[in-house]
Design an enzyme around this catalytic site. Structure first.
Site, PDB file in Angstrom:
ATOM      1  N   PHE A 123       0.861  -1.187   0.000  1.00 14.56           N
ATOM      2  CA  PHE A 123       0.000   0.000   0.000  1.00 14.56           C
ATOM      3  C   PHE A 123       0.897   1.236   0.000  1.00 14.56           C
ATOM      4  O   PHE A 123       1.578   1.497   1.000  1.00 14.56           O
ATOM      5  CB  PHE A 123      -0.874  -0.045   1.257  1.00 14.56           C
ATOM      6  CG  PHE A 123      -1.898   1.041   1.409  1.00 14.56           C
ATOM      7  CD1 PHE A 123      -3.099   1.008   0.707  1.00 14.56           C
ATOM      8  CD2 PHE A 123      -1.687   2.090   2.305  1.00 14.56           C
ATOM      9  CE1 PHE A 123      -4.068   1.993   0.896  1.00 14.56           C
ATOM     10  CE2 PHE A 123      -2.642   3.078   2.495  1.00 14.56           C
ATOM     11  CZ  PHE A 123      -3.848   3.022   1.790  1.00 14.56           C
ATOM     12  N   GLU A 127       4.893   9.343   1.834  1.00 15.93           N
ATOM     13  CA  GLU A 127       6.120   9.800   1.171  1.00 15.93           C
ATOM     14  C   GLU A 127       7.009  10.438   2.230  1.00 15.93           C
ATOM     15  O   GLU A 127       6.570  10.660   3.361  1.00 15.93           O
ATOM     16  CB  GLU A 127       5.775  10.812   0.068  1.00 15.93           C
ATOM     17  CG  GLU A 127       4.873  10.206  -0.999  1.00 15.93           C
ATOM     18  CD  GLU A 127       4.476  11.193  -2.100  1.00 15.93           C
ATOM     19  OE1 GLU A 127       4.870  12.385  -2.005  1.00 15.93           O
ATOM     20  OE2 GLU A 127       3.790  10.756  -3.040  1.00 15.93           O
ATOM     21  N   SER A 132       1.531  12.043   8.022  1.00 13.07           N
ATOM     22  CA  SER A 132       0.189  12.308   8.575  1.00 13.07           C
ATOM     23  C   SER A 132      -0.649  13.131   7.597  1.00 13.07           C
ATOM     24  O   SER A 132      -1.851  12.917   7.453  1.00 13.07           O
ATOM     25  CB  SER A 132       0.327  13.072   9.896  1.00 13.07           C
ATOM     26  OG  SER A 132       0.913  12.247  10.877  1.00 13.07           O
ATOM     27  N   ASP A 241     -10.071   2.983   7.168  1.00 15.27           N
ATOM     28  CA  ASP A 241     -11.162   2.703   8.117  1.00 15.27           C
ATOM     29  C   ASP A 241     -11.320   1.200   8.329  1.00 15.27           C
ATOM     30  O   ASP A 241     -11.644   0.739   9.424  1.00 15.27           O
ATOM     31  CB  ASP A 241     -12.489   3.262   7.596  1.00 15.27           C
ATOM     32  CG  ASP A 241     -12.582   4.777   7.753  1.00 15.27           C
ATOM     33  OD1 ASP A 241     -11.761   5.354   8.492  1.00 15.27           O
ATOM     34  OD2 ASP A 241     -13.485   5.383   7.127  1.00 15.27           O
ATOM     35  N   ALA A 243      -8.884  -1.115   7.567  1.00 13.40           N
ATOM     36  CA  ALA A 243      -7.613  -1.786   7.867  1.00 13.40           C
ATOM     37  C   ALA A 243      -7.114  -1.500   9.284  1.00 13.40           C
ATOM     38  O   ALA A 243      -6.388  -2.320   9.854  1.00 13.40           O
ATOM     39  CB  ALA A 243      -6.562  -1.356   6.851  1.00 13.40           C
ATOM     40  N   ARG A 244      -7.476  -0.350   9.852  1.00 12.48           N
ATOM     41  CA  ARG A 244      -6.935  -0.010  11.180  1.00 12.48           C
ATOM     42  C   ARG A 244      -7.300  -1.042  12.255  1.00 12.48           C
ATOM     43  O   ARG A 244      -6.469  -1.314  13.141  1.00 12.48           O
ATOM     44  CB  ARG A 244      -7.359   1.412  11.570  1.00 12.48           C
ATOM     45  CG  ARG A 244      -6.512   2.450  10.851  1.00 12.48           C
ATOM     46  CD  ARG A 244      -6.953   3.887  11.047  1.00 12.48           C
ATOM     47  NE  ARG A 244      -6.048   4.787  10.338  1.00 12.48           N
ATOM     48  CZ  ARG A 244      -6.382   5.991   9.883  1.00 12.48           C
ATOM     49  NH1 ARG A 244      -7.614   6.456  10.050  1.00 12.48           N
ATOM     50  NH2 ARG A 244      -5.487   6.726   9.248  1.00 12.48           N
ATOM     51  N   GLY A 342      16.121  -7.793  34.603  1.00 10.21           N
ATOM     52  CA  GLY A 342      17.268  -7.649  33.700  1.00 10.21           C
ATOM     53  C   GLY A 342      17.161  -8.554  32.482  1.00 10.21           C
ATOM     54  O   GLY A 342      17.577  -8.189  31.380  1.00 10.21           O
ATOM     55  N   GLU A 365      -0.214   3.269   9.846  1.00 13.43           N
ATOM     56  CA  GLU A 365      -1.646   3.411   9.482  1.00 13.43           C
ATOM     57  C   GLU A 365      -2.285   4.571  10.240  1.00 13.43           C
ATOM     58  O   GLU A 365      -3.430   4.514  10.666  1.00 13.43           O
ATOM     59  CB  GLU A 365      -2.392   2.091   9.652  1.00 13.43           C
ATOM     60  CG  GLU A 365      -1.950   1.096   8.582  1.00 13.43           C
ATOM     61  CD  GLU A 365      -2.855  -0.086   8.401  1.00 13.43           C
ATOM     62  OE1 GLU A 365      -4.080   0.079   8.567  1.00 13.43           O
ATOM     63  OE2 GLU A 365      -2.335  -1.160   8.070  1.00 13.43           O
ATOM     64  N   THR A 367      -0.637   7.783  12.901  1.00 17.04           N
ATOM     65  CA  THR A 367      -0.150   7.842  14.285  1.00 17.04           C
ATOM     66  C   THR A 367      -1.349   7.950  15.238  1.00 17.04           C
ATOM     67  O   THR A 367      -2.447   8.341  14.826  1.00 17.04           O
ATOM     68  CB  THR A 367       0.735   9.082  14.502  1.00 17.04           C
ATOM     69  OG1 THR A 367      -0.091  10.248  14.294  1.00 17.04           O
ATOM     70  CG2 THR A 367       1.918   9.127  13.548  1.00 17.04           C
TER      71      THR A 367
HETATM   72  N1  CAA Z   1     -13.956   8.122   4.571  1.00 21.36           N
HETATM   73  C1  CAA Z   1     -14.354   8.707   3.416  1.00 21.36           C
HETATM   74  N2  CAA Z   1     -13.913   9.930   3.038  1.00 21.36           N
HETATM   75  C2  CAA Z   1     -13.067  10.580   3.844  1.00 21.36           C
HETATM   76  C3  CAA Z   1     -12.624  10.025   5.068  1.00 21.36           C
HETATM   77  C4  CAA Z   1     -13.109   8.726   5.420  1.00 21.36           C
HETATM   78  N3  CAA Z   1     -12.732   8.135   6.547  1.00 21.36           N
HETATM   79  N4  CAA Z   1     -11.775  10.883   5.667  1.00 21.36           N
HETATM   80  C5  CAA Z   1     -11.693  11.965   4.868  1.00 21.36           C
HETATM   81  N5  CAA Z   1     -12.472  11.773   3.768  1.00 21.36           N
HETATM   82  C6  CAA Z   1     -12.698  12.683   2.656  1.00 21.36           C
HETATM   83  C7  CAA Z   1     -13.320  13.982   3.177  1.00 21.36           C
HETATM   84  O1  CAA Z   1     -14.724  13.879   3.253  1.00 21.36           O
HETATM   85  C8  CAA Z   1     -12.866  14.969   2.116  1.00 21.36           C
HETATM   86  O2  CAA Z   1     -13.696  14.819   0.978  1.00 21.36           O
HETATM   87  P1  CAA Z   1     -14.202  16.090   0.112  1.00 21.36           P
HETATM   88  O3  CAA Z   1     -12.974  16.641  -0.533  1.00 21.36           O
HETATM   89  O4  CAA Z   1     -15.164  15.493  -0.841  1.00 21.36           O
HETATM   90  O5  CAA Z   1     -14.808  17.041   1.104  1.00 21.36           O
HETATM   91  C9  CAA Z   1     -11.489  14.464   1.730  1.00 21.36           C
HETATM   92  O6  CAA Z   1     -11.455  13.074   2.078  1.00 21.36           O
HETATM   93  C10 CAA Z   1     -10.379  15.186   2.466  1.00 21.36           C
HETATM   94  O7  CAA Z   1     -10.618  15.026   3.847  1.00 21.36           O
HETATM   95  P2  CAA Z   1     -10.004  15.958   4.960  1.00 21.36           P
HETATM   96  O8  CAA Z   1     -10.199  17.387   4.553  1.00 21.36           O
HETATM   97  O9  CAA Z   1     -10.515  15.515   6.277  1.00 21.36           O
HETATM   98  O10 CAA Z   1      -8.436  15.622   4.798  1.00 21.36           O
HETATM   99  P3  CAA Z   1      -7.198  16.152   5.623  1.00 21.36           P
HETATM  100  O11 CAA Z   1      -6.168  16.566   4.659  1.00 21.36           O
HETATM  101  O12 CAA Z   1      -7.618  17.078   6.696  1.00 21.36           O
HETATM  102  O13 CAA Z   1      -6.607  14.763   6.262  1.00 21.36           O
HETATM  103  C11 CAA Z   1      -6.403  12.956   7.795  1.00 21.36           C
HETATM  104  C12 CAA Z   1      -7.321  13.927   7.036  1.00 21.36           C
HETATM  105  C13 CAA Z   1      -7.353  12.166   8.677  1.00 21.36           C
HETATM  106  C14 CAA Z   1      -5.362  13.647   8.653  1.00 21.36           C
HETATM  107  C15 CAA Z   1      -5.722  12.013   6.774  1.00 21.36           C
HETATM  108  O14 CAA Z   1      -4.766  12.692   6.007  1.00 21.36           O
HETATM  109  C16 CAA Z   1      -5.073  10.823   7.449  1.00 21.36           C
HETATM  110  O15 CAA Z   1      -5.733   9.826   7.744  1.00 21.36           O
HETATM  111  N6  CAA Z   1      -3.754  10.885   7.665  1.00 21.36           N
HETATM  112  C17 CAA Z   1      -2.998   9.726   8.147  1.00 21.36           C
HETATM  113  C18 CAA Z   1      -2.575   8.903   6.956  1.00 21.36           C
HETATM  114  C19 CAA Z   1      -2.195   7.519   7.331  1.00 21.36           C
HETATM  115  O16 CAA Z   1      -2.872   6.831   8.062  1.00 21.36           O
HETATM  116  N7  CAA Z   1      -1.071   7.068   6.752  1.00 21.36           N
HETATM  117  C20 CAA Z   1      -0.591   5.749   6.952  1.00 21.36           C
HETATM  118  C21 CAA Z   1      -0.409   5.090   5.611  1.00 21.36           C
HETATM  119  S1  CAA Z   1      -0.206   3.344   5.572  1.00 21.36           S
HETATM  120  C22 CAA Z   1       1.196   3.001   6.441  1.00 21.36           C
HETATM  121  O17 CAA Z   1       1.265   3.347   7.568  1.00 21.36           O
HETATM  122  C23 CAA Z   1       2.317   2.271   5.830  1.00 21.36           C
HETATM  123  C24 CAA Z   1       2.131   0.844   5.678  1.00 21.36           C
HETATM  124  O18 CAA Z   1       2.583   0.300   4.704  1.00 21.36           O
HETATM  125  C25 CAA Z   1       1.491   0.025   6.751  1.00 21.36           C
END
Ligand code: CAA
Length: 388
Positions: A123, A127, A132, A241, A243-244, A342, A365, A367
């Site tokens: 996945f 970057e 976040s 949503d 996978a967490r 220890g 996934e 923080t």
């Molecule tokens: N379901 C559906 N749509 C969603 C959503 C959800 N849970 N969350 C946000 N959206 C939609 C919003 O409705 C919005 O849509 P519109 O443009 O149509 O209004 C759009 O997505 C943007 O949403 P936000 O304005 O809320 O976005 P944001 O920039 O404020 O970011 C955030 C939200 C929750 C911080 C998000 O960026 C986030 O989850 N960040 C963490 C990322 C993450 O988990 N990364 C880990 C990657 S995987 C990994 O760890 C590596 C691996 O290999 C295991």
């Protein structure tokens, strides 16, 4: 797990996963941790046990299970080895976008091989400068005739070095923010796709976490997830949503594994002429560790059941179970190290590995700070009368 609360199939799944974890994973966990090698023998055993596609619909060769079934298996694997737990779970993270949003052709093309254990998938969202703030990615995909050309770098790609397929998120419409992001299925032998740096990690050392370099990497139009541009960010969020809870289950497995060790060790370890488990201070610690682990498991399974029931509002519960279970895992595994004294601090015993493996669950996934932000946003929306 109380068997009266689960189906016969779920209990059978748990037993099958536990047997594999104890007979195949646990004996080689320390070796792969030290050497940072991918456990291909474990991958083969998962395939042979028919557990590769627990979450994949039956029509594509999977077991047709839900998030709860996935969590049950991930917990058992992680109880033996956290790295092997995530090495397995990351295939759900990588393939959920196809299951949720893929076209019929994309599902038919890729899911059967993943379900059979013949292909692994990763996945590619994060970057170097976009963690976040996932929406700030800069990897670019440009339309070129009947395909797309990808350029950029992905970071923290769990399993990326062994995966034959990667779900890569890239900007297709700059200036549109999250709405300008699309997702692509990229096969590992595509020219211009290269696995870069392997991270030297604190824990989950048997699963490679790598950089993925994309240089004029051309994929056909058929590899654009869902066949439509601009939905990538939403696909990523909807995937997270679902996978967490898998990360949360990994955390529960780690907590349970560390507790198992602590119970055995404090019984065997004698000080002042008696088992240290006979001291009340130690008993209170064990009681807290067990209670917290059980509470975390209950929340994870509740969240998974809510998702499997098709509820519309799952974002908050998914984040809550990840937050709670991973904080519990960090606490319980740290307490286990303490109970080993220890010896807990040394590699002669596996307690320290549980603590090292647990730390990442609070980070990847999303923080736990991001989970709190996601939860708070949902709470405030609910308070304002809106729905998720
Ligand atoms: N379901 C559906 N749509 C969603 C959503 C959800 N849970 N969350 C946000 N959206 C939609 C919003 O409705 C919005 O849509 P519109 O443009 O149509 O209004 C759009 O997505 C943007 O949403 P936000 O304005 O809320 O976005 P944001 O920039 O404020 O970011 C955030 C939200 C929750 C911080 C998000 O960026 C986030 O989850 N960040 C963490 C990322 C993450 O988990 N990364 C880990 C990657 S995987 C990994 O760890 C590596 C691996 O290999 C295991």
């Amino acid at each position: 797990m109380i068997k009266e609360l689960y189906t016969a199939q779920q209990m059978e799944l748990r037993d099958r996963a536990r047997d594999l974890a104890e007979t195949v994973m646990r004996p080689v966990a320390a070796l792969h941790d030290v050497e940072q090698t991918y456990p291909w023998e474990v991958q083969k055993a998962i395939k042979a046990a028919g557990l590769s596609g627990v979450w994949i619909p039956k029509e594509y060769g999977g077991l047709g299970g839900g998030v709860l079934d996935l969590c049950i298996v991930v917990e058992e694997f992680s109880r033996a080895c956290g790295g092997m737990g995530v090495g397995y779970a990351v295939n759900a993270l990588g393939s959920f976008p196809i299951i949720i949003s893929g076209t019929a052709e994309q599902k038919q093309r890729w899911l059967p091989a993943i379900a059979a254990g013949d292909a692994l998938i990763a996945f590619g969202l994060s970057e170097k400068e976009s963690g976040s703030d996932a929406g700030s990615m800069t990897t670019r995909a440009e339309k070129d005739g009947d395909g797309w050309v990808l350029n950029g770098e992905k970071k923290w790609n769990t399993g990326g070095a062994v995966a034959s397929l990667n779900t890569i998120f890239a900007v297709t419409q700059p200036g549109r923010g999250a709405r300008g992001i699309s997702a692509f299925l990229v096969e590992k032998d595509t020219p211009g796709y290269r696995v870069g740096k392997h991270e030297d990690k604190l824990g989950i050392r048997c699963v490679p976490v790598v950089e993925i370099h994309l240089q004029n990497c051309r994929v056909p139009e058929a590899n654009l997830l869902g066949g439509a541009e601009g939905h990538g960010f939403k696909h990523a969020m909807i995937t997270l949503d679902r996978a967490r809870p898998g990360v949360a289950a990994q955390a529960v497995g780690l907590a349970q594994g560390a507790l198992d060790l602590a119970l055995q060790y404090t019984h065997e370890r004698k000080q002042f002429g008696q088992s240290v488990s006979s001291f009340q201070g130690i008993q209170w610690m064990l009681a807290d560790m067990a209670s917290q682990t059980e509470a975390a498991r209950a929340l994870v399974h509740y969240a998974a059941r809510v998702i499997d029931a098709g509820a519309k509002q799952i974002t908050k519960l998914s984040a809550m179970c990840k937050l709670v279970a991973t904080d519990v895992a960090m606490k319980v595994t740290t307490d286990a190290v303490q109970l080993f004294g220890g010896y807990g601090y040394c590699k002669d015993f596996p307690a320290e590995k549980y603590m090292r493996d647990a730390k990442i669950t609070q980070i990847y996934e999303g923080t736990n700070q991001i989970q709190r932000l996601v939860i708070a946003r949902s709470l405030l929306r609910e308070a304002a009368g809106a729905t998720d």
